[in-house]
Design an enzyme around this catalytic site. Structure first.
Site, short mmCIF file in Angstrom:
data_model
loop_
_atom_site.label_atom_id
_atom_site.label_comp_id
_atom_site.label_asym_id
_atom_site.label_seq_id
_atom_site.Cartn_x
_atom_site.Cartn_y
_atom_site.Cartn_z
N HIS A 1 30.29 1.64 -48.56
CA HIS A 1 29.97 1.16 -49.91
C HIS A 1 30.95 1.74 -50.92
O HIS A 1 31.23 2.94 -50.87
CB HIS A 1 28.55 1.58 -50.30
N HIS B 1 47.81 -18.02 -34.20
CA HIS B 1 47.19 -17.04 -33.28
C HIS B 1 46.64 -17.71 -32.03
O HIS B 1 46.53 -17.07 -30.99
CB HIS B 1 46.12 -16.20 -34.00
N ASP C 1 50.94 -25.74 -30.49
CA ASP C 1 50.69 -27.00 -31.20
C ASP C 1 51.00 -28.24 -30.37
O ASP C 1 50.53 -29.33 -30.69
CB ASP C 1 51.56 -27.07 -32.47
N GLY D 1 47.98 -33.76 -41.71
CA GLY D 1 47.93 -33.27 -40.33
C GLY D 1 49.34 -33.16 -39.76
O GLY D 1 50.32 -33.48 -40.42
N CYS E 1 55.90 -21.38 -37.97
CA CYS E 1 55.10 -20.33 -38.60
C CYS E 1 55.95 -19.41 -39.46
O CYS E 1 55.65 -19.19 -40.64
CB CYS E 1 54.38 -19.55 -37.50
P1 FAD Z 1 56.14 -23.86 -33.67
O1 FAD Z 1 55.90 -22.69 -34.51
O2 FAD Z 1 56.17 -25.19 -34.32
O3 FAD Z 1 57.53 -23.60 -32.93
C1 FAD Z 1 58.12 -24.53 -32.11
C2 FAD Z 1 59.60 -24.25 -32.05
O4 FAD Z 1 60.18 -25.04 -31.02
C3 FAD Z 1 60.35 -24.60 -33.32
O5 FAD Z 1 61.13 -23.51 -33.74
C4 FAD Z 1 61.24 -25.78 -32.92
O6 FAD Z 1 62.48 -25.80 -33.60
C5 FAD Z 1 61.45 -25.50 -31.44
N1 FAD Z 1 61.78 -26.68 -30.64
C6 FAD Z 1 61.15 -27.88 -30.64
N2 FAD Z 1 61.72 -28.70 -29.71
C7 FAD Z 1 62.71 -27.99 -29.13
C8 FAD Z 1 63.65 -28.28 -28.10
N3 FAD Z 1 63.65 -29.45 -27.46
N4 FAD Z 1 64.55 -27.33 -27.76
C9 FAD Z 1 64.54 -26.12 -28.39
N5 FAD Z 1 63.67 -25.79 -29.35
C10 FAD Z 1 62.76 -26.71 -29.72
N6 FAD Z 1 48.81 -21.19 -38.75
C11 FAD Z 1 48.08 -20.06 -38.88
O7 FAD Z 1 47.49 -19.60 -37.90
N7 FAD Z 1 47.99 -19.42 -40.08
C12 FAD Z 1 48.61 -19.88 -41.19
O8 FAD Z 1 48.51 -19.27 -42.26
C13 FAD Z 1 49.37 -21.07 -41.09
N8 FAD Z 1 50.01 -21.57 -42.17
C14 FAD Z 1 50.76 -22.71 -42.04
C15 FAD Z 1 51.37 -23.21 -43.18
C16 FAD Z 1 52.15 -24.36 -43.10
C17 FAD Z 1 52.81 -24.91 -44.34
C18 FAD Z 1 52.30 -25.01 -41.83
C19 FAD Z 1 53.16 -26.24 -41.72
C20 FAD Z 1 51.68 -24.51 -40.70
C21 FAD Z 1 50.90 -23.36 -40.80
N9 FAD Z 1 50.22 -22.83 -39.69
C22 FAD Z 1 49.46 -21.71 -39.83
C23 FAD Z 1 50.31 -23.46 -38.37
C24 FAD Z 1 51.32 -22.70 -37.48
O9 FAD Z 1 52.57 -22.68 -38.13
C25 FAD Z 1 51.43 -23.36 -36.13
O10 FAD Z 1 50.16 -23.52 -35.54
C26 FAD Z 1 52.30 -22.53 -35.19
O11 FAD Z 1 53.59 -22.34 -35.74
C27 FAD Z 1 52.41 -23.18 -33.83
O12 FAD Z 1 53.19 -22.39 -33.01
P2 FAD Z 1 54.03 -23.01 -31.80
O13 FAD Z 1 54.71 -21.85 -31.16
O14 FAD Z 1 53.17 -23.88 -30.97
O15 FAD Z 1 55.10 -23.99 -32.48
P1 NAI Z 2 44.58 -30.87 -41.75
O1 NAI Z 2 44.23 -31.50 -40.47
O2 NAI Z 2 44.10 -29.49 -42.05
O3 NAI Z 2 44.11 -31.77 -42.98
C1 NAI Z 2 44.50 -33.09 -43.11
C2 NAI Z 2 43.54 -33.75 -44.07
O4 NAI Z 2 44.06 -35.01 -44.40
C3 NAI Z 2 42.15 -33.96 -43.49
O5 NAI Z 2 41.21 -33.49 -44.41
C4 NAI Z 2 42.09 -35.47 -43.30
O6 NAI Z 2 40.77 -35.97 -43.44
C5 NAI Z 2 43.00 -35.95 -44.40
N1 NAI Z 2 43.60 -37.26 -44.18
C6 NAI Z 2 44.09 -37.77 -43.03
N2 NAI Z 2 44.58 -39.00 -43.23
C7 NAI Z 2 44.41 -39.29 -44.54
C8 NAI Z 2 44.69 -40.39 -45.37
N3 NAI Z 2 45.27 -41.47 -44.87
N4 NAI Z 2 44.37 -40.34 -46.68
C9 NAI Z 2 43.78 -39.23 -47.19
N5 NAI Z 2 43.47 -38.15 -46.46
C10 NAI Z 2 43.79 -38.17 -45.15
O7 NAI Z 2 46.20 -30.94 -41.79
P2 NAI Z 2 47.25 -30.24 -42.72
O8 NAI Z 2 46.62 -29.72 -43.95
O9 NAI Z 2 48.37 -31.19 -42.83
O10 NAI Z 2 47.70 -29.02 -41.83
C11 NAI Z 2 48.27 -29.25 -40.52
C12 NAI Z 2 47.91 -28.16 -39.58
O11 NAI Z 2 48.55 -26.96 -39.93
C13 NAI Z 2 46.42 -27.90 -39.54
O12 NAI Z 2 45.94 -28.31 -38.29
C14 NAI Z 2 46.25 -26.44 -39.69
O13 NAI Z 2 45.58 -25.90 -38.61
C15 NAI Z 2 47.67 -25.87 -39.75
N6 NAI Z 2 47.72 -24.99 -40.93
C16 NAI Z 2 46.99 -23.84 -40.88
C17 NAI Z 2 46.94 -23.00 -41.96
C18 NAI Z 2 46.11 -21.79 -41.88
O14 NAI Z 2 45.68 -21.43 -40.79
N7 NAI Z 2 45.81 -21.12 -42.99
C19 NAI Z 2 47.67 -23.28 -43.20
C20 NAI Z 2 48.37 -24.55 -43.16
C21 NAI Z 2 48.39 -25.34 -42.04
#
Ligand code: FAD
Ligand code: NAI
Length: 465
Positions: free
Chosen positions: A443, A320, A311, A270, A41
């Site tokens: 408003h 969150h 995750d 995903g 995150c």
């Molecule tokens: P993570 O944040 O993935 O943290 C896991 C940590 O564990 C990592 O730092 C990793 O290095 C560490 N780790 C793993 N294995 C080990 C090990 N064996 N020993 C020690 N450390 C280890 N979610 C939102 O709600 N809002 C958003 O706007 C949003 N935007 C996103 C944008 C992008 C591009 C991406 C990729 C994701 C986004 N997400 C967003 C999703 C969000 O980042 C994740 O849902 C969230 O970070 C999950 O939190 P977590 O604590 O489960 O894991």
């Molecule tokens: P996603 O699950 O949101 O979207 C993946 C999309 O790829 C889906 O629409 C699916 O139908 C499509 N797809 C899957 N296989 C495919 C294929 N073979 N060919 C074409 N399309 C295909 O996953 P995404 O965008 O990678 O994000 C990963 C996670 O990160 C999400 O679960 C999301 O919750 C989190 N995230 C959250 C954000 C936020 O809260 N604003 C911002 C970015 C990521």
């Protein structure tokens, strides 16, 4: 070293769990394999993507809307290097905040790969040091990583994941995005606003398919205006990089081959749970078909003293959601009886307009055979939206047909990410649409659109349409 609780992973799930454990008086350790805390995150997810979304939106507005506001600029150009540098600064400050919080709460931080030796012992293999941690309870919060298709070779230069997309050194001419989910539309928006042509290839018939269908449809209409092309119901069959060109071959719903050529291909189909190197086998834990660690209703694994959150377990992959689970487990360990209402965890997509959603979608209500009614209000009828030139989008309220209880709220519009909080509070208190319709909303604000949508749900009583 002996601890009451050890958390593996320092993302929003892990670091929040550690803070709550420390607040509750437990001696707490946290293990992070990277040098910087904060997980996906803070380092390569929510925070950096929002930093680039904000910067690119400023540019887009300056280029496309300032003139109409009476502001004229000459020689407007993008300095991508500076944009990425600012993003890195935002990340650095945010991550620094977590270091501070760990110190403030007297949480011991270990950097290195955490791996189970047995159910009360974890080894930490760091770059410079190795540790053996003895612990009563363990919380696994190891998060997720980008998923891929078996036939795609990610070279991380032209065929990339979200992590590389946050670090590009030039604006793509043509970015091909595989997957029209949250990452695809958010990071696609960043580069479309900076001038790239963006083509989204999506397997299903709708964008952001986990949300209410109306949202994906509306979002598609708006994004089309800013340089997006959509290939819905297209299946990717091959991706190949040659020099600076990436060729993406797809198959449409008629079985015809459609070829796209661009300079970058973002794979965003995903994410999958991260359990590599954890040594789950040493504590008798296995992962399910999706790669998730199985947990019960208390987020406890099949090992009595080991919990898992965020995750790496079932449910929405949202920061969150991971945070709520971190607090939940800490309080459970402390003997409290916490609760999480998963239905009311909102989802937000940070495009512009933003999309935000909570509760049931219309599709789910149909499937559950729940009697419902719809109230909606378009932003084009909002004075506030006209003032700011943000007239795209609408708010859709789903309420129970007989009781009027709000069952779902789906918004696409300006500042929907912040406005959804009102719907969460309303639904947490089981408000009816009429309850909201009878409350005063300042408003002119965008939130009046929520009141109007609720008025519409209450016997079509909207006042301004
Ligand atoms: P993570 O944040 O993935 O943290 C896991 C940590 O564990 C990592 O730092 C990793 O290095 C560490 N780790 C793993 N294995 C080990 C090990 N064996 N020993 C020690 N450390 C280890 N979610 C939102 O709600 N809002 C958003 O706007 C949003 N935007 C996103 C944008 C992008 C591009 C991406 C990729 C994701 C986004 N997400 C967003 C999703 C969000 O980042 C994740 O849902 C969230 O970070 C999950 O939190 P977590 O604590 O489960 O894991
Ligand atoms: P996603 O699950 O949101 O979207 C993946 C999309 O790829 C889906 O629409 C699916 O139908 C499509 N797809 C899957 N296989 C495919 C294929 N073979 N060919 C074409 N399309 C295909 O996953 P995404 O965008 O990678 O994000 C990963 C996670 O990160 C999400 O679960 C999301 O919750 C989190 N995230 C959250 C954000 C936020 O809260 N604003 C911002 C970015 C990521």
């Amino acid at each position: 070293m002996k601890y009451d609780v050890t958390v593996i992973g320092s993302g929003p799930g892990g670091y929040v769990a550690a803070i709550r454990c420390a607040q509750l008086g437990m001696k707490t350790a946290i293990i992070e394999k990277y040098n910087s805390l904060g997980g996906t995150c803070l380092n390569v997810g929510c925070i950096p993507s929002k930093a680039l979304l904000d910067s690119s939106e400023h540019f887009y507005n300056a280029k496309n809307h300032f003139k109409e506001h009476g502001i004229e600029l000459t020689n407007l150009k993008v300095n991508l290097r500076q944009m990425i540098k600012r993003k890195a600064e935002v990340v650095k400050q945010t991550v620094g905040g977590i270091d501070y919080l760990m110190k403030k709460n007297k949480i011991d931080v270990f950097h290195g790969l955490g791996s189970f030796i047995d159910k009360n012992t974890i080894s930490v293999a760091g770059e410079k040091e190795a540790h053996k941690i003895e612990t009563e309870k363990i919380i696994i919060a190891t998060g997720s990583k980008a998923a891929n298709l078996p036939f795609i070779k990610l070279d991380k230069k032209h065929i990339i994941t979200s992590t590389e997309a946050l670090e590009l050194t030039k604006v793509p001419k043509h970015l091909i995005v595989i997957g029209g989910g949250v990452i695809g539309v958010e990071l696609g928006s960043v580069y479309a606003r900076l001038g790239a042509k963006v083509s989204v290839v999506e397997f299903l018939d709708n964008l952001i398919p986990t949300m209410d269908k109306t949202m994906g449809k509306e979002l598609q209409k708006v994004l089309k205006k800013s340089g997006f092309d959509f290939y819905l119901k297209h299946k990717v069959t091959a991706v190949e990089a040659k020099g600076n060109n990436v060729k993406v071959t797809t198959e449409n719903s008629k079985g015809e081959s459609v070829e796209l050529n661009g300079d970058y291909c973002l794979v965003s189909i995903g994410r999958k749970p991260n359990t590599e190197g954890l040594g789950l086998e040493h504590v008798g834990l296995v992962t399910n078909k999706q790669g998730q660690i199985e947990v019960d209703d208390h987020l406890k694994t099949s090992a009595d003293n080991i919990y898992a959150i965020g995750d790496v377990v079932k449910g929405a992959m949202l920061a969150h959601k991971a945070e709520e689970e971190g607090v939940f487990v800490a309080e459970t360990i402390a003997g409290q009886k916490p609760h999480i209402n998963y239905l009311l965890i909102p989802g937000v997509v940070y495009t512009w307009p933003e999309v935000a959603s909570v509760g049931y979608t219309e599709e789910q209500l149909k499937e559950n055979e729940t009697p419902y009614k719809i109230g909606s209000f378009p932003f084009k009828a909002s004075g506030r939206a006209r003032a700011s030139m943000d007239t795209d989008g609408l708010i859709k309220v789903l309420a129970h047909k007989e009781t009027d209880e709000i069952l779902g709220v789906h918004m696409i519009g300006p500042r929907a990410a912040d406005m959804i909080a009102e719907a969460v509070v309303a639904m947490e208190y089981r408000a009816s649409a009429e309850d909201i319709a009878r409350m005063s909303h300042a408003h002119p604000t965008f939130t009046e659109a929520f009141k109007e949508a609720c008025l519409d749900a209450t016997d079509n009583r909207a006042l301004h349409i």
